[in-house]
Structures are given as C-alpha cells and as structure tokens.
Design a protein around this motif. Structure first.
Motif, short mmCIF file in Angstrom:
data_model
loop_
_atom_site.label_atom_id
_atom_site.label_comp_id
_atom_site.label_asym_id
_atom_site.label_seq_id
_atom_site.Cartn_x
_atom_site.Cartn_y
_atom_site.Cartn_z
N THR A 35 0.84 -1.19 0.00
CA THR A 35 0.00 0.00 0.00
C THR A 35 0.88 1.24 0.00
O THR A 35 2.08 1.18 0.30
CB THR A 35 -0.91 0.03 1.23
N PHE A 36 0.28 2.37 -0.31
CA PHE A 36 1.01 3.63 -0.31
C PHE A 36 1.53 3.93 1.09
O PHE A 36 2.58 4.53 1.27
CB PHE A 36 0.08 4.76 -0.81
N ARG A 37 0.80 3.50 2.12
CA ARG A 37 1.26 3.70 3.49
C ARG A 37 2.59 2.96 3.73
O ARG A 37 3.51 3.50 4.36
CB ARG A 37 0.21 3.21 4.48
N GLU A 38 2.69 1.74 3.23
CA GLU A 38 3.93 0.97 3.37
C GLU A 38 5.04 1.57 2.50
O GLU A 38 6.21 1.62 2.91
CB GLU A 38 3.68 -0.49 2.98
N VAL A 39 4.67 2.02 1.31
CA VAL A 39 5.63 2.67 0.42
C VAL A 39 6.19 3.93 1.09
O VAL A 39 7.38 4.24 0.98
CB VAL A 39 4.95 3.02 -0.92
N GLY A 93 -7.51 7.92 1.69
CA GLY A 93 -7.80 7.06 0.55
C GLY A 93 -6.53 6.66 -0.17
O GLY A 93 -6.35 5.49 -0.54
N ALA A 94 -5.62 7.60 -0.36
CA ALA A 94 -4.35 7.29 -1.02
C ALA A 94 -3.53 6.32 -0.19
O ALA A 94 -2.86 5.43 -0.72
CB ALA A 94 -3.57 8.57 -1.26
N ALA A 95 -3.58 6.46 1.11
CA ALA A 95 -2.76 5.63 2.00
C ALA A 95 -3.13 4.16 1.90
O ALA A 95 -2.25 3.28 1.88
CB ALA A 95 -2.89 6.11 3.44
N ASP A 96 -4.41 3.86 1.83
CA ASP A 96 -4.86 2.47 1.92
C ASP A 96 -5.25 1.85 0.59
O ASP A 96 -5.23 0.63 0.44
CB ASP A 96 -6.05 2.38 2.89
N GLU A 97 -5.61 2.66 -0.40
CA GLU A 97 -6.11 2.12 -1.66
C GLU A 97 -5.04 2.02 -2.74
O GLU A 97 -5.07 1.10 -3.58
CB GLU A 97 -7.26 3.00 -2.17
N TYR A 98 -4.12 2.94 -2.74
CA TYR A 98 -3.12 3.02 -3.82
C TYR A 98 -2.01 2.00 -3.61
O TYR A 98 -1.43 1.91 -2.52
CB TYR A 98 -2.57 4.44 -3.88
N GLY A 122 -0.24 7.74 -11.17
CA GLY A 122 -0.97 6.48 -11.02
C GLY A 122 -2.16 6.58 -10.09
O GLY A 122 -3.05 5.72 -10.12
N TYR A 123 -2.20 7.61 -9.26
CA TYR A 123 -3.32 7.78 -8.33
C TYR A 123 -3.42 9.27 -8.03
O TYR A 123 -2.46 9.88 -7.57
CB TYR A 123 -3.07 6.99 -7.04
N LYS A 124 -4.58 9.84 -8.29
CA LYS A 124 -4.71 11.29 -8.18
C LYS A 124 -4.69 11.75 -6.72
O LYS A 124 -5.59 11.41 -5.95
CB LYS A 124 -6.00 11.76 -8.86
N PHE A 125 -3.65 12.44 -6.37
CA PHE A 125 -3.54 13.06 -5.05
C PHE A 125 -2.65 14.29 -5.19
O PHE A 125 -2.01 14.50 -6.22
CB PHE A 125 -2.97 12.10 -4.00
N ASN A 126 -2.61 15.10 -4.18
CA ASN A 126 -1.72 16.25 -4.13
C ASN A 126 -0.83 16.14 -2.91
O ASN A 126 -1.06 15.28 -2.03
CB ASN A 126 -2.52 17.57 -4.09
N TYR A 127 0.17 16.96 -2.83
CA TYR A 127 1.04 16.93 -1.65
C TYR A 127 1.59 18.33 -1.38
O TYR A 127 1.69 19.18 -2.27
CB TYR A 127 2.19 15.93 -1.82
#
Length: 369
Positions: free
Chosen positions: A305-309, A327-332, A353-358
């Motif tokens: 998951t993005f959280r692990e990444v 949503g990005a943390a757990d789904e991507y 690959g996954y729409k988010f901002n930072y």
C-alpha cells in the motif's frame, strides 16, 4: 572506536582544550548519538555548575553535593584540602584565603568530573552496550537517506540501508561470528564452517556458513524479512527456539513482528505470522526487488500500500510523510522504480498512477486529496 572518541572530545570540551574543528565534530557526534548526548549533558552540567558558583558559600555547597554523589557511587573521596586539619577550623577570610578556598573547591569539582567520566566510561556506558555479557567494540549506523558498505574482520561484506545499525563485539570470529542488526543489511558472508555467522534481530536469528542474503528488520515494519540469493540459511524465531526454518536460493521468509506479542497472537488470525515465498522480480528488467536498494534503486512491490511505500520513502529520502488523505494511503498500490529521482520527482510520478496532491514543508510531506 566511537566510544573512545566520545570520551576524548568530552574531556577536551570540559577543560577548554578543544579547538573549533573538534567542537564542531563533537556537536555533530551528539546530534547523531542521543545516548551519548544525555551523558555529555549530565557531566558538562556538573562541571559548569561547579565553575559558575562564584560565591564561597555557593561554591562550597555545590562541592559538597558532588562529593556526596561520588560517595554514593562507592568511591572514597577526601575533601580535607578545603579545611584546616582541626575539626571545625576554617580558612581565613582574607583575599588570599577566599581565593585559595574557591580554587580548592573548583579543583575538587574538576577532580570529581574526571572521576565521574572514568566511572561512566568504564562501567555505566559500557554496560549499556552489552550483548550476551560481551562489550561491543564496533558499531556502524546509517542516517536516513544514506547507505554504506563495510567489511567485517573475517572479510565478509555488509551493505547497510538507511536508518540501520550494526554492532559486533570483541570476540567476533573467535567461536562464532555474531552481529546485531536493526534496520536492513545485505550480507556477503565468507564461508567458514568452523565459525558460523549469526545475525541477531529483535524477532529472528539468522545462521549461515557462507552465502549472500538480505535481512530487513525495521522495528516499525509489519514483518522482518530474510531474502536468500545463494547458499542456505537457518532462521529461528526468538520465542520458538525449537523450530528451525530453512530457505533455498530465491526464497524469502517473512515473520510478523507481532509474533512475540502473545495477546496479538490470540486475537489476530487473518494474516500468517510466518510466510515463505519466492523473491519478487521487477518485470521490466528482472531486478530482484528485495535487494535492489544495494544498487541504489528503490522499487515498490505491487502488493504494497502507499502507506507501506511511504515508510520506505521516508528512510530513502530522509523525510516524514503524513496522510491527510487516507484514501491514497490504503487504496493506492504503486509498482514503480526510482533511482536518481528527487523526492519531488518521485511524488510527481506517483501522482500519475493515483490522483492526489502533496505539500512540502522542509522535510515534512503531507499527502492531500
């Protein structure tokens, strides 16, 4: 040795003998080693407290406090130098007498500082770095965003990933070749059947004779992993010493870090505590994902998951990633490779690959929607 350099720099600083370069080195050293910093602050504070007490009665009070501390440690200390031979007699109150008394107090306090340094060096500090009653004599630590390679006394090579720590004691190679690892290390072990090589982590012990393998044992990861490239390894879980697990080349074994927690074992059944799998190959160029970091590549597996990444990116780039968008943390689940990209370039690519901002604020990264 790290400890020897610490005491040398501490002594020079305490007695105003350190030059500008040594002072900067000492400041950087304490920043990298918080345990040493606590000892330095305690001893330096004791020294400064002694020298700043300018009035006679204050100086004497401070001195008596330090004498009391030393005596509590079981060391005989005589402070007759600040009084006359007869009980109750005091130094004369003229200028010479005051200066003599003050300098006697200061000299006594300086002596106590030296004694305390020796006590901490020879007893307290060394006992804080003991593994199986053996004093550690070598330690290698890597900061976030840094990696290093070292050679052990037997000729074995170790690559340490970021935020990792490796230690071994003075008896390394005498009967066994034992090291302690926190973090991640890739080992190329020189074959020596008469001296087995053992890696101790918090959750597992890995025993080998001569082989290439990777051990990932970060405390805040879900699993401790051993990935075998060639040869063979024997793995023992800390609380299951009677069970021996063996890996073949191109296999990895994952052990849940919660396996030592009996309460978790009773309530958690959805995920296996011990899992053996084939190594993961990056489909574009067949690079082994588990050991790609040794070649300065950061590859994420498609089941992460993005959280692990984010945990891997924190160590790799020396940043802190927070999720305002869960949503990005757990789904991507990104499956991508980075090598020379900056943190901004990596995040920009992940966004595709996954729409988010930072947002970035120094080393702090916040993932937003």
């Amino acid at each position: 040795m790290i400890a020897d350099r610490f005491w040398e720099l501490l002594a020079k600083q305490a007695f105003a003998e350190a030059n500008e370069s040594e002072l900067r080195e000492f400041e950087d050293f304490l920043s990298d080693h918080p345990d040493y910093k606590n000892i330095a602050e305690s001893l330096t504070g004791l020294s400064h407290q002694s020298l700043l007490s300018d009035q006679d009665h204050e100086a004497e009070k401070v001195f008596e406090q330090h004498v009391h501390r030393i005596r509590n440690l079981g060391i005989e200390f005589h402070d007759a130098q600040i009084s006359n031979s007869e009980p109750g007699a005091e130094l004369k109150t003229n200028g010479v007498g005051k200066r003599l008394k003050r300098w006697s107090v200061f000299a006594g306090c300086a002596t106590i500082v030296v004694l305390t340094i020796l006590i901490f060096r020879n007893n307290v500090f060394s006992s804080a770095h003991v593994t199986k009653s053996k004093v550690l004599v070598s330690q290698v630590t890597t900061k976030p965003a840094s990696r290093t390679q070292i050679q052990l006394p037997d000729g074995s090579s170790v690559w340490l990933n970021s935020s990792s720590n490796l230690t071994y004691d003075k008896d390394f190679g005498k009967d066994l070749r034992e090291v302690n690892l926190t973090g991640e290390g890739f080992f190329d072990v020189v074959k020596d059947p008469s001296h087995p090589f053992i890696i101790h982590t918090k959750v597992i012990d890995v025993k080998v004779l001569g082989t290439e393998f990777n051990v990932k044992a970060y405390p805040n990861d879900a699993y401790t992993e051993t990935s075998l490239i060639r040869g063979s390894v024997e793995i023992t879980v800390k609380n299951r010493p009677e069970e021996k697990h063996y890996l073949k080349p191109n296999e990895k074994m994952s052990v849940a870090n919660d396996i030592l927690n009996e309460e978790v074992k009773k309530t958690t059944k959805s995920q296996p505590f011990i899992l053996t799998q084939p190594l993961t190959y990056y489909p574009i160029d067949s690079t082994i994902v588990e050991t790609s970091w040794v070649n300065n590549r950061l590859i994420f597996q498609e089941n992460e998951t993005f959280r692990e990444v984010a945990l891997k990116m924190e160590r790799w780039y020396g940043v802190r990633i927070n999720f305002a968008y869960m949503g990005a943390a757990d789904e991507y689940r990104p499956f991508v490779s980075f090598q020379n990209e900056t943190i901004n370039q990596a995040l920009d690519e992940l966004k595709e690959g996954y729409k988010f901002n930072y947002k970035m604020d120094g080393p702090n990264v916040t993932i937003t929607q």
